[in-house]
Scaffold this active site. Structure first.
Site, PDB file in Angstrom:
ATOM      1  N   GLU A 212      13.001  11.371  -3.896  1.00 49.40           N
ATOM      2  CA  GLU A 212      11.825  10.955  -4.648  1.00 49.40           C
ATOM      3  C   GLU A 212      10.581  11.708  -4.180  1.00 49.40           C
ATOM      4  O   GLU A 212       9.740  12.125  -4.987  1.00 49.40           O
ATOM      5  CB  GLU A 212      11.617   9.440  -4.486  1.00 49.40           C
ATOM      6  CG  GLU A 212      10.485   8.872  -5.314  1.00 49.40           C
ATOM      7  CD  GLU A 212      10.351   7.356  -5.144  1.00 49.40           C
ATOM      8  OE1 GLU A 212       9.331   6.814  -5.599  1.00 49.40           O
ATOM      9  OE2 GLU A 212      11.265   6.734  -4.567  1.00 49.40           O
TER      10      GLU A 212
ATOM     11  N   GLU B  32      10.695  -1.804  -0.211  1.00 60.35           N
ATOM     12  CA  GLU B  32      10.807  -2.146  -1.637  1.00 60.35           C
ATOM     13  C   GLU B  32      12.163  -1.718  -2.193  1.00 60.35           C
ATOM     14  O   GLU B  32      12.810  -2.457  -2.952  1.00 60.35           O
ATOM     15  CB  GLU B  32       9.670  -1.481  -2.410  1.00 60.35           C
ATOM     16  CG  GLU B  32       9.761  -1.643  -3.923  1.00 60.35           C
ATOM     17  CD  GLU B  32       9.336  -0.384  -4.659  1.00 60.35           C
ATOM     18  OE1 GLU B  32      10.079   0.063  -5.557  1.00 60.35           O
ATOM     19  OE2 GLU B  32       8.262   0.149  -4.333  1.00 60.35           O
TER      20      GLU B  32
ATOM     21  N   HIS C 191       7.187   1.083   1.013  1.00 68.78           N
ATOM     22  CA  HIS C 191       7.943   1.630  -0.114  1.00 68.78           C
ATOM     23  C   HIS C 191       9.439   1.662   0.201  1.00 68.78           C
ATOM     24  O   HIS C 191      10.275   1.351  -0.657  1.00 68.78           O
ATOM     25  CB  HIS C 191       7.425   3.042  -0.411  1.00 68.78           C
ATOM     26  CG  HIS C 191       8.170   3.749  -1.490  1.00 68.78           C
ATOM     27  ND1 HIS C 191       8.991   4.832  -1.237  1.00 68.78           N
ATOM     28  CD2 HIS C 191       8.241   3.539  -2.827  1.00 68.78           C
ATOM     29  CE1 HIS C 191       9.522   5.251  -2.366  1.00 68.78           C
ATOM     30  NE2 HIS C 191       9.091   4.484  -3.347  1.00 68.78           N
TER      31      HIS C 191
END
Length: 453
Positions: A160, A83, A80
């Protein structure tokens, strides 16, 4: 079970020996869509397209066969993290260049990470497809991972993670996965945690990038108003001189379905939070995506909790008004899966809602479903599937998932036929076996661990 290869195939399948040159074949010519073609480049990179001349847009995606289950414990969240970082700049483009070039033509781009793959995609007008291919291939193949960007994105990811912690309706699904899988990678957060993301170094991320983002592990898919040969030519130009322009190799085989991922014995996990609503997840290990029973499971899931006419919705919301949201779902991985029921209700009604869920699952396991429910469940599965293919993005995803996850692509008609072939006996046999398994419970709300003993 992997579907058989098409008759007359001449190109190597996943994991086969590297071709000496690019090999192209037509997979399907679908009346509900367009012609699907597949090219395997000498590097092992695969390109699949679906030509849909009636559209004026194209969806273009780069799918990498790596996700959070491929990470070691100390590197949990690296897929992640990566990404995020690939959008921060390449040797040819800055982060602003990447976003500005696509937005200047009215296009959109994004990415997402799952437990078994990562996808980077763009949607543009058909005339702007060459630009989208160049930009997306550049960022996936040739990102620089600047140390300053690593620190910037580390802060973004930590925010996040904190935001996710403030969403108890999402958090309970992760808690349920942890209850079933424990410390196995399938039980971990895709994003990682503050404890793993904070110390992660640029060197570790870069090493993961170069080890896992290889041509044989990547599938490129596009759907819309396009020409297959032109797409292949543009992809080859875009990756030339990058690490994806590699020595000859065969495509990677799709992820094996054995050995089966380790699961834990049934247990209850409670996350205490002073919320106005209790968030409940009750369920058990399910079946893998290569299991022949997956079509029967789709029908069973819809009958139990897949819509407003489902048993759980009717009993818990419509008749008793105990919850606003209640549904069941099935997640499937290469070798394992989850089946669960979610409900959000007032904390004081949690025990009653759980009792009703358990009772409905037990009744279905014991008595099965009716002929009318079987027909309705099939209709829901088929309708959702076909209606979900009304845009180029979903068509592009279908191509990539067929290649990456199953090693073959069934046509729409073939998939609908598989659903039509499901019998009441198959569904009832699966229900008796699956719904009788010991159930794990995950709860987020104003409770302590002993509240559900």
């Amino acid at each position: 079970m992997t579907p058989p290869a098409r008759a007359g195939s001449t190109d190597p399948g996943p994991g086969a020996q590297a071709p000496a040159r690019a090999v192209t074949r037509t997979l399907t010519s679908d009346p509900l869509g367009g012609t699907v073609r597949r090219t395997v480049l000498p590097s092992g990179l695969r390109v699949l397209t679906e030509a849909i001349p009636t559209t004026r847009s194209v969806s273009f995606g780069i799918w990498v066969a790596v996700g959070s289950r491929d990470e070691t414990g100390p590197l949990a969240g690296v897929s992640h993290f990566l990404e995020h970082l690939l959008f921060k700049g390449t040797r040819k483009r800055t982060a602003l260049d990447i976003s500005a070039e696509i937005e200047a033509v009215g296009g959109e781009t994004n990415a997402f990470t799952t437990k078994e793959y990562t996808c980077y995609y763009a949607r543009v007008l058909d005339e702007d497809l060459p630009l989208a291919i160049d930009v997306m291939c550049d960022l996936v193949a040739d990102s620089v991972l600047d140390p300053a960007d690593v620190e910037t994105e580390r802060g973004v990811i930590l925010e996040e993670i904190a935001m996710h912690d403030d969403e108890p309706g999402d958090e309970v699904h992760d808690l349920f996965a942890e209850a079933v899988y424990g410390s196995h990678p399938l039980g971990r957060l895709i994003s990682g945690t503050e404890e793993t993301v904070t110390p992660m170094t640029r060197r570790q991320i870069h090493g993961f990038y170069r080890r896992r983002y290889t041509a044989p592990s990547i599938v490129i898919a596009a759907a819309g108003n396009l020409d297959h040969a032109a797409v292949v030519k543009l992809v080859r130009q875009a990756v030339r001189g990058t690490p994806l322009d590699s020595a000859p190799a065969g495509p990677s085989a799709h992820r094996p379905g054995s050995p089966v991922a380790r699961t834990r014995s049934a247990r209850t996990l409670v996350e205490h939070k002073d919320t106005e609503q209790a968030h409940l997840m009750l369920g058990c290990p399910g079946i893998g995506r290569l299991d022949d029973r997956r079509f029967a499971l789709s029908v069973l899931n819809n009958v139990l909790g897949g819509g407003m006419s489902s048993r759980l919705f009717q009993e818990i919301r419509e008749r008793r008004g105990l919850a606003y949201s209640v549904y069941s779902y099935a997640s499937q991985y290469a070798d394992s899966g989850l089946f669960g029921v979610y409900a959000g209700c007032a904390p004081g009604k949690a025990d009653e809602v759980l009792e009703l869920i358990r009772s409905e699952l037990a009744t279905t396991a014991r008595q099965g479903i009716s002929a009318a429910e079987l027909a309705r469940g099939k209709g829901m599965v088929k309708g959702a599937y076909v209606l979900g293919l009304e845009d180029t993005g979903s068509r592009m995803s279908r191509l990539a998932k067929g290649e990456l996850l199953f090693g073959d692509l069934l046509s729409v008609d073939e998939l609908l036929a598989q659903v039509d072939a499901v019998t009441a006996e198959q569904v009832n046999t699966l229900a008796a076996e699956l719904l009788s398994r010991p159930m794990s419970l995950a709860v987020v709300g104003p409770f302590d661990e002993g509240s559900f003993a």
